[in-house]
Scaffold this motif. Structure first.
Motif, PDB file in Angstrom:
ATOM      1  N   ASP A  47      20.976  -5.384   6.064  1.00 22.57           N
ATOM      2  CA  ASP A  47      20.789  -5.710   4.661  1.00 22.57           C
ATOM      3  C   ASP A  47      19.302  -5.563   4.335  1.00 22.57           C
ATOM      4  OD1 ASP A  47      21.079  -8.695   2.615  1.00 22.57           O
ATOM      5  OD2 ASP A  47      21.134  -6.578   2.084  1.00 22.57           O
ATOM      6  N   PRO A  48      18.813  -4.326   4.200  1.00 23.92           N
ATOM      7  CA  PRO A  48      17.381  -4.126   4.010  1.00 23.92           C
ATOM      8  C   PRO A  48      16.933  -4.608   2.645  1.00 23.92           C
ATOM      9  CG  PRO A  48      18.554  -2.048   3.754  1.00 23.92           C
ATOM     10  CD  PRO A  48      19.569  -3.063   4.212  1.00 23.92           C
ATOM     11  N   LEU A  49      15.679  -5.020   2.588  1.00 28.32           N
ATOM     12  CA  LEU A  49      15.068  -5.441   1.338  1.00 28.32           C
ATOM     13  C   LEU A  49      14.463  -4.209   0.670  1.00 28.32           C
ATOM     14  CD1 LEU A  49      14.320  -7.956  -0.378  1.00 28.32           C
ATOM     15  CD2 LEU A  49      12.173  -8.045   0.919  1.00 28.32           C
ATOM     16  N   ALA A  50      14.989  -3.848  -0.494  1.00 26.17           N
ATOM     17  CA  ALA A  50      14.531  -2.632  -1.177  1.00 26.17           C
ATOM     18  C   ALA A  50      13.145  -2.855  -1.774  1.00 26.17           C
ATOM     19  CB  ALA A  50      15.513  -2.249  -2.276  1.00 26.17           C
ATOM     20  N   PRO A  51      12.263  -1.846  -1.727  1.00 24.49           N
ATOM     21  CA  PRO A  51      10.932  -1.992  -2.328  1.00 24.49           C
ATOM     22  C   PRO A  51      11.030  -2.209  -3.837  1.00 24.49           C
ATOM     23  CG  PRO A  51      11.025  -0.084  -0.864  1.00 24.49           C
ATOM     24  CD  PRO A  51      12.433  -0.551  -1.042  1.00 24.49           C
ATOM     25  N   SER A  52      10.149  -3.071  -4.361  1.00 24.66           N
ATOM     26  CA  SER A  52      10.140  -3.338  -5.794  1.00 24.66           C
ATOM     27  C   SER A  52       8.751  -3.166  -6.416  1.00 24.66           C
ATOM     28  CB  SER A  52      10.637  -4.762  -6.077  1.00 24.66           C
ATOM     29  OG  SER A  52       9.778  -5.722  -5.498  1.00 24.66           O
ATOM     30  N   PHE A  53       7.747  -2.819  -5.604  1.00 23.09           N
ATOM     31  CA  PHE A  53       6.413  -2.588  -6.137  1.00 23.09           C
ATOM     32  C   PHE A  53       5.696  -1.577  -5.251  1.00 23.09           C
ATOM     33  CE2 PHE A  53       5.689  -5.902  -2.996  1.00 23.09           C
ATOM     34  CZ  PHE A  53       4.486  -5.536  -2.408  1.00 23.09           C
ATOM     35  N   ARG A  54       4.579  -1.072  -5.745  1.00 23.01           N
ATOM     36  CA  ARG A  54       3.739  -0.185  -4.947  1.00 23.01           C
ATOM     37  C   ARG A  54       2.296  -0.654  -5.037  1.00 23.01           C
ATOM     38  NH1 ARG A  54       1.096   3.271  -8.526  1.00 23.01           N
ATOM     39  NH2 ARG A  54       2.075   3.378 -10.594  1.00 23.01           N
ATOM     40  N   ILE A  55       1.537  -0.336  -4.008  1.00 17.96           N
ATOM     41  CA  ILE A  55       0.118  -0.654  -3.993  1.00 17.96           C
ATOM     42  C   ILE A  55      -0.607   0.265  -4.966  1.00 17.96           C
ATOM     43  CG2 ILE A  55      -1.974  -0.678  -2.596  1.00 17.96           C
ATOM     44  CD1 ILE A  55      -0.176  -2.936  -1.878  1.00 17.96           C
ATOM     45  N   ASP A  56      -1.343  -0.314  -5.903  1.00 13.12           N
ATOM     46  CA  ASP A  56      -2.075   0.446  -6.908  1.00 13.12           C
ATOM     47  C   ASP A  56      -3.361  -0.318  -7.241  1.00 13.12           C
ATOM     48  OD1 ASP A  56      -3.108   1.830  -9.045  1.00 13.12           O
ATOM     49  OD2 ASP A  56      -1.291   1.759 -10.259  1.00 13.12           O
ATOM     50  N   PRO A  57      -4.514   0.150  -6.786  1.00 17.11           N
ATOM     51  CA  PRO A  57      -5.756  -0.577  -7.029  1.00 17.11           C
ATOM     52  C   PRO A  57      -6.061  -0.804  -8.506  1.00 17.11           C
ATOM     53  CG  PRO A  57      -6.084   1.138  -5.393  1.00 17.11           C
ATOM     54  CD  PRO A  57      -4.726   1.361  -5.978  1.00 17.11           C
ATOM     55  N   ALA A  58      -5.483   0.043  -9.397  1.00 14.30           N
ATOM     56  CA  ALA A  58      -5.761  -0.100 -10.826  1.00 14.30           C
ATOM     57  C   ALA A  58      -4.922  -1.182 -11.487  1.00 14.30           C
ATOM     58  CB  ALA A  58      -5.526   1.230 -11.531  1.00 14.30           C
ATOM     59  N   ALA A  59      -3.895  -1.664 -10.811  1.00 14.70           N
ATOM     60  CA  ALA A  59      -2.994  -2.674 -11.379  1.00 14.70           C
ATOM     61  C   ALA A  59      -3.506  -4.081 -11.087  1.00 14.70           C
ATOM     62  CB  ALA A  59      -1.591  -2.489 -10.822  1.00 14.70           C
ATOM     63  N   PRO A  60      -3.105  -5.059 -11.876  1.00 18.02           N
ATOM     64  CA  PRO A  60      -3.510  -6.444 -11.611  1.00 18.02           C
ATOM     65  C   PRO A  60      -3.072  -6.894 -10.207  1.00 18.02           C
ATOM     66  CG  PRO A  60      -2.564  -6.263 -13.796  1.00 18.02           C
ATOM     67  CD  PRO A  60      -2.323  -4.942 -13.112  1.00 18.02           C
ATOM     68  N   GLY A  61      -4.008  -7.417  -9.444  1.00 18.34           N
ATOM     69  CA  GLY A  61      -3.699  -7.835  -8.092  1.00 18.34           C
ATOM     70  C   GLY A  61      -3.457  -6.691  -7.139  1.00 18.34           C
ATOM     71  N   GLY A  62      -3.644  -5.442  -7.605  1.00 20.61           N
ATOM     72  CA  GLY A  62      -3.431  -4.270  -6.772  1.00 20.61           C
ATOM     73  C   GLY A  62      -1.979  -3.897  -6.583  1.00 20.61           C
ATOM     74  N   LEU A  63      -1.072  -4.476  -7.401  1.00 16.91           N
ATOM     75  CA  LEU A  63       0.361  -4.229  -7.246  1.00 16.91           C
ATOM     76  C   LEU A  63       0.936  -3.762  -8.573  1.00 16.91           C
ATOM     77  CD1 LEU A  63       1.367  -7.480  -5.311  1.00 16.91           C
ATOM     78  CD2 LEU A  63       0.451  -5.342  -4.383  1.00 16.91           C
ATOM     79  N   ALA A  64       1.728  -2.683  -8.531  1.00 15.64           N
ATOM     80  CA  ALA A  64       2.380  -2.158  -9.731  1.00 15.64           C
ATOM     81  C   ALA A  64       3.886  -2.116  -9.483  1.00 15.64           C
ATOM     82  CB  ALA A  64       1.865  -0.767 -10.055  1.00 15.64           C
ATOM     83  N   ALA A  65       4.662  -2.502 -10.488  1.00 14.98           N
ATOM     84  CA  ALA A  65       6.123  -2.495 -10.364  1.00 14.98           C
ATOM     85  C   ALA A  65       6.633  -1.062 -10.261  1.00 14.98           C
ATOM     86  CB  ALA A  65       6.753  -3.185 -11.561  1.00 14.98           C
ATOM     87  N   LEU A  66       7.696  -0.903  -9.473  1.00 18.89           N
ATOM     88  CA  LEU A  66       8.320   0.434  -9.361  1.00 18.89           C
ATOM     89  C   LEU A  66       9.233   0.683 -10.560  1.00 18.89           C
ATOM     90  CD1 LEU A  66       9.278   0.563  -5.585  1.00 18.89           C
ATOM     91  CD2 LEU A  66       7.478   1.845  -6.751  1.00 18.89           C
TER      92      LEU A  66
END
Length: 304
Positions: A285-304
């Protein structure tokens, strides 16, 4: 002569090491470089497709906020910057399988543990490097294998709970071993009354009984640790017996107990588990990715 890693180990044999929370002192934090630049270099050498990245909320009861992310080919230097200012947990699983110097380190770590603890024999060794943000946490969960957590940088608080009800039910334990669910469990703050709580500083190491639930909260600084997972003969038998119990409960409506780690019934169930695994009966039951690393986004995380 290569200097020793262990500075102090408790006076335990293999049976005692398996049954109790054990704390050690080590020198690994002074024998290797764990600076930002060194960590960035490790991230650049580690296969990016195997790098796990996670984020999470602040409520220890809200395990649904634990999310997996996707990581781009940003240089390690940028990833360390995001770790220091954001809320992420980088997991470099099986670093010893991908980086030759960590394969040598794994041999040293486990060799010294086996020398310090009479009767201990380890295999299926997984030396994973953990790099995590200030105040990041790992929710209440358990591991199938045994674990020795070597702390290297920062401040970390660990709560360790008994591997039994009410902290974990047989059905929940079986679900983790069968990979029907992730390793996380339902947490109740009242469980803390039965926990061993340990504050880890660089140079501290702790190990706990197999399948003991635990949770972790970082201090106000970047945290770096090595999670050394391993099996012993008794741990392998226990894991396979739990697997077989889960199948018996789900497919035949039985309510089997676990029994002693090397009892005849447990050994029989361990053999059954091996046959079931060979037949391809294990689910995921893998956990699907829901964000990507993006230095330009708040906290460095951007939603997929």
């Amino acid at each position: 002569m290569t200097p020793a890693l262990l500075d102090h180990a408790p006076d335990l044999n293999a049976k005692g090491f398996a049954a109790h929370v054990s704390t050690f002192k080590h020198r690994l934090h002074t024998q290797m470089d764990w600076s930002d630049a060194a960590l960035a270099g490790i991230l650049d050498r580690y296969p990016r497709e195997h790098l796990g990245v996670f984020t999470m909320g602040e409520d220890a009861c809200d395990r649904s906020s634990w999310r997996r992310g996707e990581i781009t080919h940003l240089p390690g230097e940028r990833l360390i910057e995001i770790a220091k200012t954001g809320r992420v947990w980088f997991n470099l699983r099986a670093t010893n399988a991908w980086l030759p110097d960590y394969a040598d380190l794994a041999d040293r770590m486990f060799g010294e543990l086996e020398s310090a603890i009479p009767g201990l024999r380890t295999f299926k060794r997984d030396v994973g490097l953990l790099i995590a943000s200030p105040r990041a946490q790992v929710f209440y969960h358990l591991d199938v294998a045994r674990v020795a957590l070597w702390h290297l940088r920062g401040h970390k608080r660990v709560w360790l709970y008994p591997p039994e009800a009410p902290y974990v039910s047989p059905d929940a334990l079986e679900a983790v071993v069968l990979r029907e669910t992730a390793e996380q469990l339902d947490y109740q703050p009242g469980f803390d009354a039965g926990a061993v709580c340990i504050d880890l500083l660089p140079g501290d190491m702790v190990s706990w009984p197999q399948n003991a639930p635990h949770r972790i909260v970082n201090g106000t600084d970047l945290n770096v640790s090595i999670s050394a997972e391993f099996l012993t003969p008794a741990a392998l038998v226990r894991a396979n017996a739990i697997y077989a119990n889960g199948v018996l409960r789900r497919q035949f409506g039985l309510s089997p107990g676990l029994g002693g780690s090397l009892s005849p019934v447990t050994l029989m169930r361990a053999g059954l588990a091996r046959l079931l695994k060979l037949s391809g009966g294990q689910r995921r039951d893998p956990l699907a990715p829901s964000f990507r690393i993006d230095p330009a986004a708040p906290g460095g995380l951007a939603a997929l």
